[in-house]
Design an enzyme around this catalytic site. Structure first.
Site, mmCIF file in Angstrom:
data_model
loop_
_atom_site.group_PDB
_atom_site.id
_atom_site.type_symbol
_atom_site.label_atom_id
_atom_site.label_comp_id
_atom_site.label_asym_id
_atom_site.label_seq_id
_atom_site.Cartn_x
_atom_site.Cartn_y
_atom_site.Cartn_z
ATOM 1 N N GLU A 175 0.829 -1.212 0.000
ATOM 2 C CA GLU A 175 0.000 0.000 0.000
ATOM 3 C C GLU A 175 0.867 1.268 0.000
ATOM 4 O O GLU A 175 0.745 2.140 0.874
ATOM 5 C CB GLU A 175 -0.947 0.002 1.204
ATOM 6 C CG GLU A 175 -1.993 -1.096 1.116
ATOM 7 C CD GLU A 175 -3.070 -1.033 2.193
ATOM 8 O OE1 GLU A 175 -2.841 -0.393 3.234
ATOM 9 O OE2 GLU A 175 -4.146 -1.624 1.994
ATOM 10 N N GLU A 367 -5.412 -8.324 -1.189
ATOM 11 C CA GLU A 367 -6.083 -8.153 0.103
ATOM 12 C C GLU A 367 -7.532 -7.810 -0.151
ATOM 13 O O GLU A 367 -7.823 -6.946 -0.983
ATOM 14 C CB GLU A 367 -5.481 -6.990 0.908
ATOM 15 C CG GLU A 367 -4.227 -7.302 1.653
ATOM 16 C CD GLU A 367 -3.801 -6.155 2.559
ATOM 17 O OE1 GLU A 367 -4.666 -5.506 3.175
ATOM 18 O OE2 GLU A 367 -2.588 -5.912 2.630
HETATM 19 C C1 BGP Z 1 -4.317 -2.985 4.932
HETATM 20 C C2 BGP Z 1 -2.982 -3.519 5.388
HETATM 21 C C3 BGP Z 1 -3.030 -4.791 6.130
HETATM 22 C C4 BGP Z 1 -4.269 -5.023 6.955
HETATM 23 C C5 BGP Z 1 -5.544 -4.513 6.322
HETATM 24 C C6 BGP Z 1 -6.729 -4.457 7.262
HETATM 25 O O1 BGP Z 1 -4.230 -1.620 4.924
HETATM 26 O O2 BGP Z 1 -2.140 -3.706 4.276
HETATM 27 O O3 BGP Z 1 -1.832 -4.938 6.823
HETATM 28 O O4 BGP Z 1 -4.094 -4.773 8.262
HETATM 29 O O5 BGP Z 1 -5.402 -3.254 5.750
HETATM 30 O O6 BGP Z 1 -6.608 -3.379 8.125
HETATM 31 P P1 BGP Z 1 -6.835 -3.500 9.668
HETATM 32 O O7 BGP Z 1 -5.918 -4.541 10.146
HETATM 33 O O8 BGP Z 1 -6.525 -2.183 10.230
HETATM 34 O O9 BGP Z 1 -8.257 -3.872 9.838
#
Ligand code: BGP
Length: 474
Positions: A175, A367
């Site tokens: 990201e 993701e």
């Molecule tokens: C993205 C990241 C991940 C993950 C996901 C969910 O931004 O790349 O590492 O954490 O989001 O976010 P969160 O864990 O804050 O719910």
């Protein structure tokens, strides 16, 4: 690739995603150095704790470091074909600026990738998933310092050479577009993002873009069969109304993310960004060698996808909704998760088309998933499970939209659902925000046995994979 109306293309890669700092634990084991992720003991927006002090969940994570064999066995049973993981840079170079890598850190990933190979799972490896050696943040001010390009290149070269026979798919920075919104999380730069000098932030971004291109160049030299991608948080921006001002505002906001894909795919800075720099008085140091390096473009584009955003030029209509790291104007047509993230499966079809129209590069969705509170209950067979129909509905709806995009002609390489095993949340550092198809018995206060249980979604995804997506349409 053959397509049919109800299946996914042959060779479509089904899988799951994890990140080292959120799952491995073993924060100091085998000479691992502190990482910037360790210093964010209370989440992305909490204070920076240097050195990390007190209890924080990531120090132990879900103990993937010691339990990866058991976890991979479960994932193999689920049928996944690809597992996205990241390497903790601070295991390989504990301080980040050493000449010689830490052999014990390298050995851990030797074992991990030997095991993925043994289980027939293809690894997809992120070089930097929201972490870097903490020393690089304290001694160099993070990515604002040009020397980080060389440190990153040395790290990339080391792991490319070491794992070249076992890993084919690589991502450079997770990201990368989020650096602007959470500078310590993404670039090791301390301070309130609104107060950090814009020139400093953009110079750090430039260094990361050059480092990403340099790593891509090195990777292709080490093994021409590598597939190396960039990774952006993909959130398309819709105009809140058809007012031309809103349409232009949406275009501008969209470019905050698209800019990063533009550079990775086209190998140069787009005109709209040069104009922005000019008008903001931002004078970046961009050498001719940097410009040359940027020409080393990626092989594919990868995205995370959780939500879409809206934009408006009218301050009176600017009602904010929570988002992943950044917030944006609320879309009145969408529902939201318990953490206020707006849910928009059709937005995924939209952004896949948008990116493909723009670049004609293959796209990997690395993701996507639903963070929710789960309740563990007896499964009637002496064990425990979670009836997570809400998660199944969420993922199924997104997969159907990916299928639509494929029918639209978009080349989609695969899908790795986020947090396929419950892990520590990035933004909030909670265990109770769960994404997994596998439940991990660990609570926000650190209590729990760390035992793994299959949720209902486990069997559901197993079917999706076994039928190459056809079960989604029955
Ligand atoms: C993205 C990241 C991940 C993950 C996901 C969910 O931004 O790349 O590492 O954490 O989001 O976010 P969160 O864990 O804050 O719910």
């Amino acid at each position: 690739m053959n397509k049919n109306d109800y299946g996914f293309p042959d060779g479509f890669l089904w899988g799951g995603a994890l990140a080292a700092n959120q799952c491995e634990g073993a924060a100091r084991e085998n000479d691992k150095g502190w990482s910037t992720a360790d210093a964010l003991t209370q989440g992305v927006f909490g204070p920076v704790s240097i050195p990390p002090e007190g209890f924080y969940l990531k120090a132990e994570g879900i103990d993937f470091y010691h339990r990866y064999k058991e976890d991979l066995a479960l994932l193999t049973e689920m049928g996944i074909q690809v597992l996205r993981v990241s390497i903790a840079w601070s295991r390989i170079f504990p301080n980040g600026d050493e000449e010689i890598p830490n052999e014990a850190g390298l050995a851990f990933y030797d074992q991990l990738f030997a095991e993925t190979e043994r289980q027939g799972i293809q690894p997809l490896v992120t070089l930097s998933h929201y972490e870097m050696p903490l020393h690089l943040a304290t001694a160099y001010g993070g990515w604002q310092d040009r020397r980080l390009i060389d440190f990153f290149a040395r790290y990339a070269q080391t792991v490319f050479e070491r794992y070249k026979d076992r890993v084919k798919y690589w991502l450079t920075f997770n990201e990368i577009n989020m650096v602007l919104h959470a500078p310590f999380n993404g670039a090791g730069i301390q301070g309130d993002p609104k107060e950090i000098d814009k020139g400093v932030l953009w110079q750090a971004v430039h260094h990361q873009l050059v480092a990403s291109a340099l790593a891509t160049k090195i990777g292709h030299e080490v093994n021409p069969d590598f597939h190396i991608g960039c990774m952006i948080a993909g959130s398309p921006v819709y105009p809140l109304t058809p007012a031309p001002e809103d349409v232009l505002e949406a275009m501008r906001k969209d470019r905050d993310s698209l800019f990063f894909a533009d550079v990775h795919a086209r190998g140069r800075y787009p005109g709209y960004m040069l104009r922005y720099f000019r008008e903001q008085g931002i004078d970046l140091e961009i050498t001719s060698e940097d410009e040359e390096l940027l020409h080393h473009t990626v092989d594919f584009i990868s995205i995370s996808y959780y939500m879409s955003y809206c934009a408006t030029a009218d301050p009176a209509k600017n009602i904010q909704s929570m988002g992943n790291i950044m917030s944006a104007v609320k879309n009145p047509y969408l529902e939201e998760s318990a953490w206020g993230w707006q849910i928009d499966p059709k937005g995924l079809r939209y952004i896949l088309n948008q990116l493909y129209d723009r670049y004609q590069f293959p796209i990997f969705i690395v993701e996507n998933g639903l963070g929710a509170r789960d309740t563990l209950m007896p499964d009637g067979q002496g064990s425990f499970t979670v009836e997570d129909d809400y998660r199944i509905d969420y993922v199924a709806a997104h997969l159907r939209q990916i299928h639509e995009a494929i029918q639209d002609g978009v080349e989609v390489l695969g899908y790795t659902t986020w947090g396929i095993i419950d892990l520590v949340s990035n933004t909030s550092n909670q265990m109770s925000k769960r994404y997994g198809f596998i439940y991990v018995d660990r609570n926000d206060d650190g209590s729990g046995s760390l035992k793994r249980y299959k949720k209902k979604s486990f069997g559901w995804y197993q079917q999706v994979i076994a039928t190459n997506g056809a079960s989604l349409f029955r």
